[in-house]
Design an enzyme around this catalytic site. Structure first.
Site, PDB file in Angstrom:
ATOM      1  N   GLU A  62       0.813  -1.218   0.000  1.00 44.92           N
ATOM      2  CA  GLU A  62       0.000   0.000   0.000  1.00 44.92           C
ATOM      3  C   GLU A  62       0.848   1.270   0.000  1.00 44.92           C
ATOM      4  O   GLU A  62       0.308   2.369   0.091  1.00 44.92           O
ATOM      5  CB  GLU A  62      -0.925   0.012   1.223  1.00 44.92           C
ATOM      6  CG  GLU A  62      -1.783  -1.235   1.365  1.00 44.92           C
ATOM      7  CD  GLU A  62      -2.693  -1.464   0.172  1.00 44.92           C
ATOM      8  OE1 GLU A  62      -3.134  -0.466  -0.418  1.00 44.92           O
ATOM      9  OE2 GLU A  62      -2.951  -2.631  -0.168  1.00 44.92           O
ATOM     10  N   HIS A 196     -14.926  -3.916  -1.510  1.00 47.26           N
ATOM     11  CA  HIS A 196     -14.217  -2.707  -1.093  1.00 47.26           C
ATOM     12  C   HIS A 196     -15.060  -1.910  -0.091  1.00 47.26           C
ATOM     13  O   HIS A 196     -15.449  -0.761  -0.352  1.00 47.26           O
ATOM     14  CB  HIS A 196     -13.893  -1.851  -2.323  1.00 47.26           C
ATOM     15  CG  HIS A 196     -12.473  -1.375  -2.373  1.00 47.26           C
ATOM     16  ND1 HIS A 196     -11.404  -2.231  -2.497  1.00 47.26           N
ATOM     17  CD2 HIS A 196     -11.933  -0.128  -2.317  1.00 47.26           C
ATOM     18  CE1 HIS A 196     -10.283  -1.550  -2.535  1.00 47.26           C
ATOM     19  NE2 HIS A 196     -10.570  -0.259  -2.417  1.00 47.26           N
ATOM     20  N   ASP A 200     -10.781   3.288   3.002  1.00 48.88           N
ATOM     21  CA  ASP A 200      -9.337   3.074   2.927  1.00 48.88           C
ATOM     22  C   ASP A 200      -9.014   1.811   3.726  1.00 48.88           C
ATOM     23  O   ASP A 200      -9.785   1.390   4.594  1.00 48.88           O
ATOM     24  CB  ASP A 200      -8.590   4.279   3.516  1.00 48.88           C
ATOM     25  CG  ASP A 200      -7.104   4.264   3.193  1.00 48.88           C
ATOM     26  OD1 ASP A 200      -6.699   3.503   2.292  1.00 48.88           O
ATOM     27  OD2 ASP A 200      -6.344   5.008   3.841  1.00 48.88           O
ATOM     28  N   GLY A 201      -7.881   1.186   3.418  1.00 49.23           N
ATOM     29  CA  GLY A 201      -7.418   0.041   4.196  1.00 49.23           C
ATOM     30  C   GLY A 201      -7.981  -1.300   3.779  1.00 49.23           C
ATOM     31  O   GLY A 201      -7.751  -2.303   4.458  1.00 49.23           O
ATOM     32  N   ASN A 202      -8.709  -1.367   2.667  1.00 49.61           N
ATOM     33  CA  ASN A 202      -9.329  -2.632   2.250  1.00 49.61           C
ATOM     34  C   ASN A 202      -8.309  -3.723   1.950  1.00 49.61           C
ATOM     35  O   ASN A 202      -8.504  -4.882   2.300  1.00 49.61           O
ATOM     36  CB  ASN A 202     -10.202  -2.389   1.015  1.00 49.61           C
ATOM     37  CG  ASN A 202     -11.378  -1.491   1.302  1.00 49.61           C
ATOM     38  OD1 ASN A 202     -12.368  -1.898   1.892  1.00 49.61           O
ATOM     39  ND2 ASN A 202     -11.284  -0.227   0.882  1.00 49.61           N
ATOM     40  N   GLY A 203      -7.209  -3.351   1.274  1.00 55.08           N
ATOM     41  CA  GLY A 203      -6.208  -4.351   0.926  1.00 55.08           C
ATOM     42  C   GLY A 203      -5.590  -4.994   2.147  1.00 55.08           C
ATOM     43  O   GLY A 203      -5.436  -6.222   2.206  1.00 55.08           O
ATOM     44  N   TYR A 239      -2.848  -7.780  -8.698  1.00 53.97           N
ATOM     45  CA  TYR A 239      -3.891  -6.821  -9.056  1.00 53.97           C
ATOM     46  C   TYR A 239      -4.552  -7.173 -10.387  1.00 53.97           C
ATOM     47  O   TYR A 239      -5.757  -6.965 -10.571  1.00 53.97           O
ATOM     48  CB  TYR A 239      -3.309  -5.408  -9.095  1.00 53.97           C
ATOM     49  CG  TYR A 239      -3.027  -4.835  -7.732  1.00 53.97           C
ATOM     50  CD1 TYR A 239      -4.002  -4.869  -6.732  1.00 53.97           C
ATOM     51  CD2 TYR A 239      -1.808  -4.255  -7.418  1.00 53.97           C
ATOM     52  CE1 TYR A 239      -3.763  -4.356  -5.467  1.00 53.97           C
ATOM     53  CE2 TYR A 239      -1.554  -3.733  -6.156  1.00 53.97           C
ATOM     54  CZ  TYR A 239      -2.532  -3.787  -5.190  1.00 53.97           C
ATOM     55  OH  TYR A 239      -2.292  -3.274  -3.934  1.00 53.97           O
TER      56      TYR A 239
END
Length: 367
Positions: A62, A196, A200-203, A239
């Site tokens: 990230e 998703h 923010d921070g999903n990954g 990805y």
């Protein structure tokens, strides 16, 4: 571009003939790794540097720039510049979220409530703290070049109007059993990323779920399987595999990639665990021989738990009297097993590193 519509789970029409061999290889590699875990009395202590390395690599995907030794130096109390500290705090939060979830799963299954708690902790006082930590989004988000409009996006996740329904179906799927747990995990991870649900921070949350799911499904004796090294090394394919699900419904391609990732990383993780266990057994003999102390094993466990440390902090952590511990640490240092990161100066204690363990965790010589 229209918002993604989450696939109904479990998936139908997968090419099991293509995936069957990969499923077998991934399960075999993971079983060997789990066999090692089951033989460790206290894996959370002995494998602590690997846990931190996972946090480093998942956060690196990230965009953070901190390294394993920098995080451990921060843990030991060494001051960094403000930008480096910010990156390190993101990694520390990742590690804290994993520990929170590990404790939670001892008597409860993965839930949306747990995921919100993890997310709140992940974004606590770091980049993204203004992105509603712990709350599922209520607005449409999208992914693309910085500053792009929704029409220019490369991917538009699930509409906020459909978000809760998609999350409920996903959460139910986690509790159910699919044809194989590792195949199911590939779907769980991808579906979460495609939904998703956070701003923010999903990954990072999605990658945190990997060891937690394996632990819940009893594929691991403890939630300590880390995939981010492979995903970081193969970031473009990672990805691209997710993108091809939304663009071409290519679940088979994604699952094949994910199963290979498990096979390769389980083998690499097992190699590291073998090396760490061998080092631990060798150091047991060496430290006893060097110190001739009843505290030898207690000191060794503390070194494995935090391989970069300040001497005064080690006194607090071990409860060994200072007048006893400091001469023992000096003996170990003089034997060559501890390297100096920062010499003592005035009231500031020395900072030392157990470099042999750090080099194994990093996979290369760093000290």
């Amino acid at each position: 571009m229209k918002p993604y519509i989450a696939h109904e789970l479990p998936l139908q029409n997968l090419d099991y003939r293509r995936l069957l061999e990969l499923v077998g290889e991934a399960n075999a590699a993971l079983a060997k790794y789990d066999g090692l875990l089951q033989g460790i009395v206290n894996p959370a202590v002995l494998l602590s540097p690997i846990t931190t390395q996972e946090a480093v690599l998942s956060s690196k995907i990230e965009g953070t720039q901190a390294t394993l030794d920098e995080v451990l130096e921060h843990d030991a109390g060494i001051q960094m510049d403000v930008f480096k500290t910010q990156d390190i705090l993101e990694i520390v939060n990742y590690r804290r979220a994993l520990m929170l979830a590990s404790d939670y799963l001892r008597d409860r299954p993965i839930s949306l409530s747990l995921i919100r708690q993890m997310h709140k902790l992940l974004l606590d006082s770091v980049r993204g703290k203004d992105k509603e930590p712990g709350e599922f989004r209520r607005d449409q988000n999208w992914i693309g070049a910085k500053g792009c409009t929704i029409d220019q996006a490369t991917f538009v996740p699930v509409s906020p109007l459909q978000l809760q329904s998609a999350l409920d179906d996903w959460a139910q799927y986690i509790q159910d059993n699919d044809i194989d747990a590792l195949l199911q995990l590939a779907v769980v991870h991808a579906q979460f990323e495609l939904i998703h649900p956070f701003k923010d921070g999903n990954g990072r949350i999605g990658r945190l779920l990997i060891p937690l799911f394996l632990y819940q499904k009893k594929k691991l004796a403890s939630p300590m399987f880390y995939l981010s090294a492979y995903l970081e090394e193969n970031r473009d394919a990672y990805y691209e595999g997710l993108a091809r699900i939304s663009q071409a419904d290519d679940w088979d391609g994604w699952i094949a990639f994910f199963l290979k990732a498990i096979s390769v990383q389980a083998t690499e993780n097992a190699k590291k665990v073998h090396e760490i266990l061998a080092l631990y057994e060798a150091m047991k003999q060496r430290i006893v021989s060097i110190t001739h102390s009843q505290y030898s094993i207690q000191i060794l466990d503390a070194l494995f738990d935090r391989p970069i440390f300040q001497t005064t902090e080690l006194v607090k952590r071990t409860d060994i009297p200072k007048q006893t511990l400091l001469p023992l640490i000096r003996q170990i240092r003089e034997s060559g097993h501890l390297k100096v990161i920062q010499e003592a100066s005035g009231s500031r204690p020395a900072t030392l590193a157990f470099s042999e363990l750090l080099n194994i965790a990093e996979g290369r010589k760093i000290l």
